[in-house]
Design a protein around this motif. Structure first.
Motif, PDB file in Angstrom:
ATOM      1  N   HIS A  62       0.870  -1.173   0.000  1.00  0.00           N
ATOM      2  CA  HIS A  62       0.000   0.000   0.000  1.00  0.00           C
ATOM      3  C   HIS A  62       0.907   1.223   0.000  1.00  0.00           C
ATOM      4  O   HIS A  62       1.739   1.387   0.888  1.00  0.00           O
ATOM      5  CB  HIS A  62      -0.925   0.010   1.217  1.00  0.00           C
ATOM      6  N   ILE A  63       0.748   2.052  -1.015  1.00  0.00           N
ATOM      7  CA  ILE A  63       1.556   3.256  -1.170  1.00  0.00           C
ATOM      8  C   ILE A  63       0.657   4.462  -0.958  1.00  0.00           C
ATOM      9  O   ILE A  63      -0.359   4.616  -1.647  1.00  0.00           O
ATOM     10  CB  ILE A  63       2.220   3.291  -2.559  1.00  0.00           C
ATOM     11  N   ALA A  64       1.031   5.296   0.005  1.00  0.00           N
ATOM     12  CA  ALA A  64       0.256   6.498   0.307  1.00  0.00           C
ATOM     13  C   ALA A  64       0.577   7.594  -0.703  1.00  0.00           C
ATOM     14  O   ALA A  64       1.717   7.729  -1.147  1.00  0.00           O
ATOM     15  CB  ALA A  64       0.577   6.975   1.724  1.00  0.00           C
ATOM     16  N   THR A  65      -0.451   8.346  -1.085  1.00  0.00           N
ATOM     17  CA  THR A  65      -0.300   9.486  -1.988  1.00  0.00           C
ATOM     18  C   THR A  65      -0.925  10.708  -1.333  1.00  0.00           C
ATOM     19  O   THR A  65      -1.566  10.599  -0.287  1.00  0.00           O
ATOM     20  CB  THR A  65      -0.996   9.235  -3.339  1.00  0.00           C
ATOM     21  N   ASP A  66      -0.751  11.845  -1.956  1.00  0.00           N
ATOM     22  CA  ASP A  66      -1.407  13.062  -1.472  1.00  0.00           C
ATOM     23  C   ASP A  66      -1.862  13.891  -2.673  1.00  0.00           C
ATOM     24  O   ASP A  66      -1.946  13.379  -3.788  1.00  0.00           O
ATOM     25  CB  ASP A  66      -0.479  13.848  -0.533  1.00  0.00           C
ATOM     26  N   ARG A  67      -2.090  15.163  -2.465  1.00  0.00           N
ATOM     27  CA  ARG A  67      -2.607  16.035  -3.529  1.00  0.00           C
ATOM     28  C   ARG A  67      -1.640  16.219  -4.688  1.00  0.00           C
ATOM     29  O   ARG A  67      -2.015  16.728  -5.740  1.00  0.00           O
ATOM     30  CB  ARG A  67      -3.009  17.385  -2.956  1.00  0.00           C
ATOM     31  N   ASN A  85      -6.516   7.952  -1.615  1.00  0.00           N
ATOM     32  CA  ASN A  85      -5.133   8.417  -1.482  1.00  0.00           C
ATOM     33  C   ASN A  85      -4.170   7.261  -1.270  1.00  0.00           C
ATOM     34  O   ASN A  85      -3.221   7.372  -0.487  1.00  0.00           O
ATOM     35  CB  ASN A  85      -5.014   9.420  -0.335  1.00  0.00           C
ATOM     36  N   GLU A  86      -4.423   6.162  -1.967  1.00  0.00           N
ATOM     37  CA  GLU A  86      -3.596   4.971  -1.798  1.00  0.00           C
ATOM     38  C   GLU A  86      -3.480   4.217  -3.122  1.00  0.00           C
ATOM     39  O   GLU A  86      -4.414   4.183  -3.905  1.00  0.00           O
ATOM     40  CB  GLU A  86      -4.244   4.081  -0.732  1.00  0.00           C
ATOM     41  N   LEU A  87      -2.319   3.631  -3.348  1.00  0.00           N
ATOM     42  CA  LEU A  87      -2.084   2.811  -4.533  1.00  0.00           C
ATOM     43  C   LEU A  87      -1.798   1.376  -4.098  1.00  0.00           C
ATOM     44  O   LEU A  87      -1.132   1.161  -3.080  1.00  0.00           O
ATOM     45  CB  LEU A  87      -0.883   3.338  -5.322  1.00  0.00           C
ATOM     46  N   THR A  88      -2.308   0.399  -4.883  1.00  0.00           N
ATOM     47  CA  THR A  88      -2.050  -1.014  -4.615  1.00  0.00           C
ATOM     48  C   THR A  88      -1.699  -1.714  -5.924  1.00  0.00           C
ATOM     49  O   THR A  88      -1.970  -1.199  -7.008  1.00  0.00           O
ATOM     50  CB  THR A  88      -3.272  -1.710  -3.979  1.00  0.00           C
ATOM     51  N   LEU A  89      -1.109  -2.890  -5.797  1.00  0.00           N
ATOM     52  CA  LEU A  89      -0.777  -3.669  -6.987  1.00  0.00           C
ATOM     53  C   LEU A  89      -2.051  -4.050  -7.727  1.00  0.00           C
ATOM     54  O   LEU A  89      -3.093  -4.270  -7.103  1.00  0.00           O
ATOM     55  CB  LEU A  89      -0.005  -4.931  -6.598  1.00  0.00           C
ATOM     56  N   ASN A 109      -0.850  16.348 -14.268  1.00  0.00           N
ATOM     57  CA  ASN A 109      -0.902  17.768 -14.607  1.00  0.00           C
ATOM     58  C   ASN A 109       0.202  18.459 -13.828  1.00  0.00           C
ATOM     59  O   ASN A 109       0.348  18.243 -12.625  1.00  0.00           O
ATOM     60  CB  ASN A 109      -2.249  18.377 -14.212  1.00  0.00           C
ATOM     61  N   GLY A 110       1.004  19.276 -14.500  1.00  0.00           N
ATOM     62  CA  GLY A 110       2.050  20.030 -13.814  1.00  0.00           C
ATOM     63  C   GLY A 110       3.394  19.327 -13.832  1.00  0.00           C
ATOM     64  O   GLY A 110       3.583  18.297 -14.486  1.00  0.00           O
ATOM     65  N   ILE A 111       4.327  19.906 -13.090  1.00  0.00           N
ATOM     66  CA  ILE A 111       5.695  19.383 -13.043  1.00  0.00           C
ATOM     67  C   ILE A 111       6.080  18.910 -11.639  1.00  0.00           C
ATOM     68  O   ILE A 111       7.220  18.512 -11.415  1.00  0.00           O
ATOM     69  CB  ILE A 111       6.702  20.439 -13.532  1.00  0.00           C
ATOM     70  N   THR A 112       5.145  18.952 -10.710  1.00  0.00           N
ATOM     71  CA  THR A 112       5.443  18.540  -9.337  1.00  0.00           C
ATOM     72  C   THR A 112       5.538  17.026  -9.251  1.00  0.00           C
ATOM     73  O   THR A 112       4.604  16.313  -9.628  1.00  0.00           O
ATOM     74  CB  THR A 112       4.351  19.049  -8.364  1.00  0.00           C
TER      75      THR A 112
END
Length: 123
Positions: A62-67, A85-89, A109-112
């Motif tokens: 489980h990989i946490a993500t944000d904005r 806000n989470e990624l899984t296989l 979207n964007g370069i961040t």
């Protein structure tokens, strides 16, 4: 009173065991593949590789993500599943073999650069 102390000790041990994800076990490597302008907006494509450094099979991660994970659209991530806000296989490849890797891709979207962190791993 002793029962409360035992329960607190068990809760503390459970928290420590679930949080023990080390960089020695697994790592994330994010690379920019390319960037372009579309309708005045900069679009960036990334590849993210999950590296399994152990002798064990990763059964789930489980990989946490944000904005910062601002997908261009809902089809702009592949080889990984996004849940809030989470990624899984993905279902098609639910494990990562010992000393192996899994790469997924996204268009943002964007370069961040997206903030991604390993939340939990099951072996």
């Amino acid at each position: 009173m002793k029962l409360i102390q035992i329960i607190c000790a068990l809760l503390l041990l459970t928290a420590i065991a679930s949080a023990s994800v080390s960089n020695r076990d697994c790592s994330l490597d994010t690379k920019v593949i390319g960037s372009w302008k579309q309708d005045g907006i900069t679009i960036t494509q990334y590849s993210i590789t999950i590296e399994n450094h152990t002798n064990k099979i990763i059964r789930s991660i489980h990989i946490a993500t944000d904005r910062t994970l601002t997908l261009r659209d809902s089809s702009s991530i592949w080889n990984m599943e996004k849940h809030s806000n989470e990624l899984t296989l993905p279902a098609g490849q639910p494990t990562i073999a010992a000393h192996s890797s899994h790469t997924f891709y996204c268009i943002l979207n964007g370069i961040t650069r997206p903030n991604l962190s390993i939340k939990s791993i099951s072996f």
